[in-house]
Design a protein around this motif. Structure first.
Motif, PDB file in Angstrom:
ATOM      1  N   GLY A 358       0.798  -1.219   0.000  1.00  8.71           N
ATOM      2  CA  GLY A 358       0.000   0.000   0.000  1.00  8.71           C
ATOM      3  C   GLY A 358       0.829   1.267   0.000  1.00  8.71           C
ATOM      4  N   LEU A 359       1.999   1.217   0.643  1.00 11.66           N
ATOM      5  CA  LEU A 359       2.854   2.406   0.726  1.00 11.66           C
ATOM      6  C   LEU A 359       4.060   2.327  -0.202  1.00 11.66           C
ATOM      7  CD1 LEU A 359       2.858   2.907   4.608  1.00 11.66           C
ATOM      8  CD2 LEU A 359       1.562   4.203   2.908  1.00 11.66           C
ATOM      9  N   ASN A 360       4.284   1.168  -0.803  1.00 11.40           N
ATOM     10  CA  ASN A 360       5.512   0.958  -1.564  1.00 11.40           C
ATOM     11  C   ASN A 360       5.606   1.856  -2.794  1.00 11.40           C
ATOM     12  OD1 ASN A 360       7.966  -0.775  -1.805  1.00 11.40           O
ATOM     13  ND2 ASN A 360       7.037  -1.327  -3.753  1.00 11.40           N
ATOM     14  N   ASN A 361       4.467   2.185  -3.403  1.00  7.47           N
ATOM     15  CA  ASN A 361       4.498   2.942  -4.658  1.00  7.47           C
ATOM     16  C   ASN A 361       4.564   4.453  -4.465  1.00  7.47           C
ATOM     17  OD1 ASN A 361       4.328   0.593  -6.134  1.00  7.47           O
ATOM     18  ND2 ASN A 361       2.115   0.683  -6.393  1.00  7.47           N
ATOM     19  N   MET A 362       4.430   4.916  -3.226  1.00  7.28           N
ATOM     20  CA  MET A 362       4.376   6.359  -3.023  1.00  7.28           C
ATOM     21  C   MET A 362       5.708   7.052  -3.277  1.00  7.28           C
ATOM     22  SD  MET A 362       1.770   7.066   0.149  1.00  7.28           S
ATOM     23  CE  MET A 362       1.722   8.826  -0.243  1.00  7.28           C
ATOM     24  N   ASP A 363       6.789   6.283  -3.354  1.00  2.50           N
ATOM     25  CA  ASP A 363       8.084   6.909  -3.631  1.00  2.50           C
ATOM     26  C   ASP A 363       8.428   6.914  -5.109  1.00  2.50           C
ATOM     27  OD1 ASP A 363       8.606   4.123  -3.851  1.00  2.50           O
ATOM     28  OD2 ASP A 363      10.742   4.479  -3.470  1.00  2.50           O
ATOM     29  N   GLN A 364       7.618   6.245  -5.938  1.00  3.81           N
ATOM     30  CA  GLN A 364       7.993   6.090  -7.346  1.00  3.81           C
ATOM     31  C   GLN A 364       7.848   7.388  -8.135  1.00  3.81           C
ATOM     32  OE1 GLN A 364       6.161   2.712  -9.238  1.00  3.81           O
ATOM     33  NE2 GLN A 364       6.589   1.341  -7.531  1.00  3.81           N
ATOM     34  N   ALA A 365       6.684   8.026  -8.047  1.00  5.43           N
ATOM     35  CA  ALA A 365       6.498   9.284  -8.772  1.00  5.43           C
ATOM     36  C   ALA A 365       7.437  10.373  -8.262  1.00  5.43           C
ATOM     37  CB  ALA A 365       5.039   9.730  -8.681  1.00  5.43           C
ATOM     38  N   PRO A 366       7.578  10.577  -6.931  1.00  5.47           N
ATOM     39  CA  PRO A 366       8.563  11.566  -6.466  1.00  5.47           C
ATOM     40  C   PRO A 366       9.988  11.255  -6.903  1.00  5.47           C
ATOM     41  CG  PRO A 366       7.048  11.012  -4.696  1.00  5.47           C
ATOM     42  CD  PRO A 366       6.765  10.054  -5.820  1.00  5.47           C
TER      43      PRO A 366
END
Length: 481
Positions: A358-366
């Motif tokens: 759930g939180l793993n993808n939040m760093d991809q766009a930044p």
């Protein structure tokens, strides 16, 4: 990513059903990632010269090749050959030629003001595709087993026909892309790129544009008239020379930043390679023996929550910064990986998986926005291609290690090591980059608007201070009178 979602649920389970050993499963994923490295380097290297749309179109048919092979054959070496020369997601993530080129296109079509939001939606939509693919995969398995009494291995084969079909769909969608997706000569339509003093040209990935003419890449001593370089006696030497030439096109200040980031991303990718979603599903299947539809539901929910959280990555990055968003959203995910083997019940393990995904993808766009913010526009395709290559290359070491551990009943060690590596990446990222200045190479309208907004805000604050000072002075005068 819908195709990758169906793939991530069943890949390791498919090999287990074919009676391949845990070591062979890990070896397969390692060598498949090696094929992704080769494809990523080769195709991204030539993407801006040959055409980004052509490379994406060719990658779509490599998906078709791999999917059809997996739908028909069961021999380990034939499947490995198809995975290495084709496009199969061994980890459930978006590796190969697609992601680097797509992120370069989106970075070109956006400005600093909108880029993080656009890239966040890019991650969101792709993750939704993975979620739907995993859910559909689990449901199809359950339906075919219950209604037609198929063998499990035949059901897995049928899912790879879906993978093949999505390759054709992807090819059709690529045909709808316009020429605006290709590298623009000066990118004046998007941003005004400052030129280096004394230089009237902009260097490109593998070459340059001089007075509006595309020149061929190569070493400084090579003939720069645009004629193709002479063939080298060794293919390996030629590829190595191309990679060196590719890296040489990136300016020294950019390389100084990217070397540190690449090192940290390699650590994170080793961790991700040790416990990719296919092996995580395999671990839960071996430990708890749930129904395949249940695994599909769990994976789909995890991907869906990852998609939902990705929506907030852009606004959060604007609020607290790109690096802070990458670090503070990734730490809980890393901690969930670290303690993943501890629970003795399926539902507690599922909760940890949901936190991780759930939180793993939040760093991809930044992360993509950060790379776009610290490199020159004409360097983005090369930098993102090298970044993708190094991440995949680092991830190669993971599955084989996990396969060896799983074969010795020590699968749990892979999660502990991966969680520790991920936490080290998070801390290193914060320490090295939290105070870095961004958008130094972009003078486009969005950057100008941001500077104008800051100036206007400073002016308003200054006016308020002057007004407050005058009020104090006026009040003090009245009091003295």
């Amino acid at each position: 990513m819908f195709a990758y979602g169906t793939n991530s649920l069943i890949l390791a389970l498919f090999f287990a059903e074919l009676q391949f050993s845990d070591y062979r499963i890990g070896l397969f994923m390692t060598l498949t990632l090696g094929g992704d490295v080769f494809l990523g380097v080769l195709l991204t290297l030539i993407a801006d010269r040959v055409g980004r749309r052509r490379i994406l179109f060719g990658g779509s048919f490599l998906m078709v090749l791999s999917g059809a092979t997996f739908a028909v054959f069961e021999n380990f070496w034939i499947l490995l050959f198809a995975a290495v020369i084709g496009v199969v997601s061994a980890t459930g993530g978006d590796f190969g030629p697609f992601r680097a080129i797509e992120e370069s296109i989106l970075s070109q079509l956006t400005t600093p003001k909108t880029r993080s939001d656009v890239l966040a939606w890019y991650v969101t939509t792709s993750t939704v595709g993975s979620a739907i693919g995993s859910e559909a995969s689990g449901r199809i398995i359950r339906y075919l087993l219950a209604s037609y009494r198929w063998k499990l291995v035949d059901v897995y084969h049928s899912l790879f026909w879906i993978y093949t079909g999505m390759g054709f769909v992807n090819a059709v969608l690529v045909l709808l892309l316009t020429k605006e997706c290709e590298l623009q000569p000066t990118e004046e339509a998007y941003s005004s790129v400052p030129q280096e003093e004394g230089r009237g040209s902009i260097e490109l990935d593998g070459g340059g544009i001089v007075d509006g003419t595309l020149m061929s890449g190569g070493d400084p001593g090579d003939n720069s008239t645009g004629s193709p370089p002479l063939p080298s006696p060794s293919r390996i030497r030629r590829y190595w020379s191309s990679l060196g030439s590719w890296l040489a096109q990136i300016s020294a200040p950019t390389r100084a930043v990217m070397y540190k980031l690449w090192f940290l991303l390699a650590i994170d990718s080793i961790a991700d390679g040790m416990v990719p979603y296919p092996l995580t599903n395999y671990y839960m299947d071996q430990k708890f023996h749930p129904a395949k539809s249940t695994l599909g539901d769990v994976t789909a929910v995890s991907y869906f929550l990852g998609a939902v959280s990705s929506v907030f990555a852009g606004p959060l990055a604007k609020k607290i910064g790109l690096i802070n968003t990458m670090v503070f959203t990734h730490i809980p995910s890393s901690a969930a990986v670290l303690i993943f083997p501890l629970p003795g019940s399926l539902w507690m393990t599922v909760i940890l998986l949901i936190i991780r995904a759930g939180l793993n993808n939040m760093d991809q766009a930044p992360r993509s926005a950060f790379i776009a913010a610290v490199v020159k526009p004409e360097e983005r395709t090369a930098v993102m291609g090298i970044t993708s290559m190094l991440r995949t290359f680092a991830a190669m070491t993971g599955p084989s290690l996990t396969g060896l551990l799983a074969g010795n009943d020590q699968f749990w060690i892979a999660f502990v090591a991966a969680g520790a590596f991920r936490l080290a990446y998070d801390v290193g990222l914060y320490v090295m980059f939290v105070n870095m200045k961004l958008y130094q190479h972009e003078g486009g309208s969005a950057a100008a608007d941001e500077r104008r907004q800051v100036t206007e805000q400073d002016s308003m604050e200054m006016e308020e201070m002057v007004s407050d000072t005058e009020s104090l002075v006026s009040g003090g005068s009245k009091g003295s009178k």
